[in-house]
Motif scaffolding. Structure first.
Motif, PDB file in Angstrom:
ATOM      1  N   HIS A  49       0.854  -1.184   0.000  1.00  0.00           N
ATOM      2  CA  HIS A  49       0.000   0.000   0.000  1.00  0.00           C
ATOM      3  C   HIS A  49       0.892   1.238   0.000  1.00  0.00           C
ATOM      4  N   LEU A  50       0.800   2.020  -1.056  1.00  0.00           N
ATOM      5  CA  LEU A  50       1.713   3.144  -1.236  1.00  0.00           C
ATOM      6  C   LEU A  50       1.174   4.438  -0.619  1.00  0.00           C
ATOM      7  N   TYR A  51       2.114   5.251  -0.156  1.00  0.00           N
ATOM      8  CA  TYR A  51       1.822   6.509   0.527  1.00  0.00           C
ATOM      9  C   TYR A  51       2.056   7.708  -0.393  1.00  0.00           C
ATOM     10  N   ILE A  52       2.356   7.446  -1.664  1.00  0.00           N
ATOM     11  CA  ILE A  52       2.722   8.507  -2.596  1.00  0.00           C
ATOM     12  C   ILE A  52       1.579   9.513  -2.731  1.00  0.00           C
ATOM     13  N   GLY A  53       1.893  10.781  -2.464  1.00  0.00           N
ATOM     14  CA  GLY A  53       0.909  11.856  -2.451  1.00  0.00           C
ATOM     15  C   GLY A  53       0.606  12.353  -1.060  1.00  0.00           C
ATOM     16  N   GLU A  54       0.789  11.485  -0.053  1.00  0.00           N
ATOM     17  CA  GLU A  54       0.434  11.825   1.322  1.00  0.00           C
ATOM     18  C   GLU A  54       1.649  12.172   2.185  1.00  0.00           C
ATOM     19  N   ARG A  64       7.109  16.692  14.632  1.00  0.00           N
ATOM     20  CA  ARG A  64       6.792  17.622  15.717  1.00  0.00           C
ATOM     21  C   ARG A  64       6.484  16.933  17.034  1.00  0.00           C
ATOM     22  N   ILE A  65       6.776  15.651  17.150  1.00  0.00           N
ATOM     23  CA  ILE A  65       6.568  14.965  18.426  1.00  0.00           C
ATOM     24  C   ILE A  65       7.910  14.501  18.969  1.00  0.00           C
ATOM     25  N   GLY A  66       7.930  14.133  20.246  1.00  0.00           N
ATOM     26  CA  GLY A  66       9.178  13.770  20.900  1.00  0.00           C
ATOM     27  C   GLY A  66       9.494  12.291  20.805  1.00  0.00           C
ATOM     28  N   PRO A  67      10.731  11.909  21.123  1.00  0.00           N
ATOM     29  CA  PRO A  67      11.132  10.501  21.040  1.00  0.00           C
ATOM     30  C   PRO A  67      10.408   9.610  22.041  1.00  0.00           C
ATOM     31  N   GLY A  68       9.901  10.181  23.116  1.00  0.00           N
ATOM     32  CA  GLY A  68       9.179   9.391  24.105  1.00  0.00           C
ATOM     33  C   GLY A  68       7.711   9.216  23.798  1.00  0.00           C
ATOM     34  N   ASP A  69       7.211   9.951  22.810  1.00  0.00           N
ATOM     35  CA  ASP A  69       5.811   9.820  22.423  1.00  0.00           C
ATOM     36  C   ASP A  69       5.604   8.522  21.648  1.00  0.00           C
ATOM     37  N   ALA A  70       4.385   8.035  21.642  1.00  0.00           N
ATOM     38  CA  ALA A  70       4.073   6.776  20.970  1.00  0.00           C
ATOM     39  C   ALA A  70       3.375   7.041  19.641  1.00  0.00           C
ATOM     40  N   VAL A  71       3.577   6.128  18.703  1.00  0.00           N
ATOM     41  CA  VAL A  71       2.937   6.227  17.381  1.00  0.00           C
ATOM     42  C   VAL A  71       2.271   4.895  17.065  1.00  0.00           C
ATOM     43  N   VAL A  72       1.006   4.956  16.706  1.00  0.00           N
ATOM     44  CA  VAL A  72       0.268   3.784  16.240  1.00  0.00           C
ATOM     45  C   VAL A  72      -0.156   4.074  14.808  1.00  0.00           C
ATOM     46  N   SER A  73       0.178   3.172  13.900  1.00  0.00           N
ATOM     47  CA  SER A  73       0.007   3.456  12.483  1.00  0.00           C
ATOM     48  C   SER A  73      -0.994   2.510  11.818  1.00  0.00           C
ATOM     49  N   THR A  74      -1.042   2.583  10.484  1.00  0.00           N
ATOM     50  CA  THR A  74      -1.938   1.762   9.679  1.00  0.00           C
ATOM     51  C   THR A  74      -1.108   0.876   8.758  1.00  0.00           C
ATOM     52  N   TYR A  75      -1.739   0.210   7.807  1.00  0.00           N
ATOM     53  CA  TYR A  75      -0.970  -0.619   6.880  1.00  0.00           C
ATOM     54  C   TYR A  75      -0.340   0.208   5.763  1.00  0.00           C
ATOM     55  N   ARG A  76      -0.624   1.515   5.689  1.00  0.00           N
ATOM     56  CA  ARG A  76       0.025   2.404   4.727  1.00  0.00           C
ATOM     57  C   ARG A  76       1.063   3.223   5.505  1.00  0.00           C
ATOM     58  N   GLU A  77       2.059   2.530   6.070  1.00  0.00           N
ATOM     59  CA  GLU A  77       2.883   3.155   7.111  1.00  0.00           C
ATOM     60  C   GLU A  77       4.349   3.346   6.777  1.00  0.00           C
ATOM     61  N   HIS A  78       4.773   3.091   5.562  1.00  0.00           N
ATOM     62  CA  HIS A  78       6.203   3.238   5.253  1.00  0.00           C
ATOM     63  C   HIS A  78       6.708   4.645   5.580  1.00  0.00           C
ATOM     64  N   GLY A  79       5.930   5.659   5.178  1.00  0.00           N
ATOM     65  CA  GLY A  79       6.335   7.041   5.433  1.00  0.00           C
ATOM     66  C   GLY A  79       6.390   7.359   6.909  1.00  0.00           C
ATOM     67  N   HIS A  80       5.433   6.855   7.664  1.00  0.00           N
ATOM     68  CA  HIS A  80       5.424   7.084   9.110  1.00  0.00           C
ATOM     69  C   HIS A  80       6.691   6.514   9.743  1.00  0.00           C
ATOM     70  N   ALA A  81       7.044   5.303   9.340  1.00  0.00           N
ATOM     71  CA  ALA A  81       8.203   4.632   9.931  1.00  0.00           C
ATOM     72  C   ALA A  81       9.497   5.365   9.588  1.00  0.00           C
ATOM     73  N   LEU A  82       9.622   5.832   8.358  1.00  0.00           N
ATOM     74  CA  LEU A  82      10.845   6.533   7.952  1.00  0.00           C
ATOM     75  C   LEU A  82      11.034   7.821   8.739  1.00  0.00           C
ATOM     76  N   GLY A 107       6.499  -9.586   9.339  1.00  0.00           N
ATOM     77  CA  GLY A 107       5.365  -8.688   9.124  1.00  0.00           C
ATOM     78  C   GLY A 107       5.254  -8.152   7.721  1.00  0.00           C
ATOM     79  N   GLY A 108       6.401  -7.911   7.086  1.00  0.00           N
ATOM     80  CA  GLY A 108       6.375  -7.340   5.752  1.00  0.00           C
ATOM     81  C   GLY A 108       5.872  -5.909   5.748  1.00  0.00           C
ATOM     82  N   SER A 109       5.395  -5.497   4.593  1.00  0.00           N
ATOM     83  CA  SER A 109       5.001  -4.113   4.377  1.00  0.00           C
ATOM     84  C   SER A 109       3.946  -3.611   5.355  1.00  0.00           C
TER      85      SER A 109
END
Length: 332
Positions: A49-54, A64-82, A107-109
């Motif tokens: 699932h590509l994130y191109i455009g978003e 804009r968040i700190g290293p101690g903050d938590a992130v919960v993502s979706t299956y279109r998450e490559h950009g979030h992880a990077l 887990g893969g993509s």
């Protein structure tokens, strides 16, 4: 319900320089374009699932968040992880299904995960990440930790029961959650207006008694400013916030999708608002970027991707002896 008093608010992260926003967006775009080629060569398997455009959402929000903050993502998450800082080598290895990947190749993509960076994974279930995010925020609040949990999800999640249950509980208990809805106008192949009687998703979130507003999700600077406003409110004890990030995916839902449900003129119209092109134009107009500078930035990104692909191709598979590991928690 009583929640332990949270620690004093931490310093808010300074605005991300526009050049850095551009760099992160180009990293996401080029990474995914390479993944398409690798998928066609059958080096990457499964769904993609590509994130191109978003890209503006990931770059503007997660910067804009700190290293101690938590992130919960979706299956279109490559950009979030990077943008979260997960090494590209580990991401690409996971795409290849190798043992050095973020989820050991299991887990893969769709299931990138990094507990050290508090990146609690892509989630293949629509709206499945919302209860996880509320639980993380509740645990942090009860422990008195000064953290924010960012929960990313698409517009399709708003039609699920978890969405309403989680927003209600988060508002009721004033939990430190930033609900970030990446509204790309489609839930898989279903247009928003064909699924929702009320298409103003920020308005629907506000009905639960939390601050909520729409944001131009094609503008990384605007996303960063909105995130700062929301995080300051949450850290100040104002309870959860909701951002409706109005964006658009340029590619189909996944590489298996024939994309016959969208008008080509609509896609062309949104591509004219490409977040990368818009930021490049703004930086050039302000004298902050020239053609040589852009070429240098792109070359550095290409080199990083080449290195990640080479490392993934050489990385080992997870050993068969580890087949039953990571099924149950390991005790020392």
């Amino acid at each position: 319900m009583t929640i332990t008093q949270r620690a004093p608010a931490a310093d808010i992260a300074p605005p991300t320089p526009r050049i850095e926003l551009l760099r992160q967006m180009i990293r996401i775009r080029r990474f995914e374009e390479r993944c398409v080629r690798l998928y066609s060569a059958e080096k990457i398997r499964g769904f993609l699932h590509l994130y191109i455009g978003e890209e503006a959402v990931a770059a503007g929000l997660l910067g804009r968040i700190g290293p101690g903050d938590a992130v919960v993502s979706t299956y279109r998450e490559h950009g979030h992880a990077l943008v979260r800082g997960i090494p590209m080598r580990a991401l690409m290895a996971e795409m290849f299904g190798r043992g050095t990947g973020t989820s050991h190749g299991r887990g893969g993509s769709m299931h990138l995960f990094d507990a050290e960076r508090r990146f609690y994974g892509g989630n293949a279930i629509v709206a499945g990440g919302l209860p996880i995010a509320v639980g993380l925020a509740l645990a942090d609040a009860m422990a008195g930790r000064d953290t924010v949990t960012v929960c990313l999800f698409g517009g399709g999640a708003v039609a699920e029961g978890e969405f309403h249950e989680c927003l209600n509980l988060a508002a009721l208990w004033r939990l430190p959650v930033l609900f970030a809805c990446e509204n790309n106008r489609y839930a898989m192949g279903t247009a928003l207006a064909r699924e929702h009687a009320v298409t103003d998703l920020a308005l629907r979130a506000a009905s639960y008694g939390m601050a909520a507003w729409p944001v131009d999700g094609m503008d990384a600077v605007a996303v960063g400013a909105a995130t700062r406003r929301a995080v300051e409110s949450i850290r100040g004890g104002g309870g959860p916030c909701f951002l409706e990030l109005r964006t658009y995916r340029f590619r189909a839902h996944s590489l298996y999708d024939a994309d016959r449900y969208r008008d080509k003129a609509e896609i062309t119209e949104w591509k004219a608002r490409d977040p990368i092109s818009r930021l490049v134009a703004a930086l050039r107009a302000d004298g902050e970027l020239d053609q040589d500078g852009l070429a240098e930035l792109e070359a550095a990104v290409d080199a990083e991707i080449d290195d990640a692909v080479a490392a993934a191709e050489q990385a080992p598979d997870e050993p068969v002896t580890d087949l039953t590991r990571h099924v149950y928690a390991e005790r020392s």
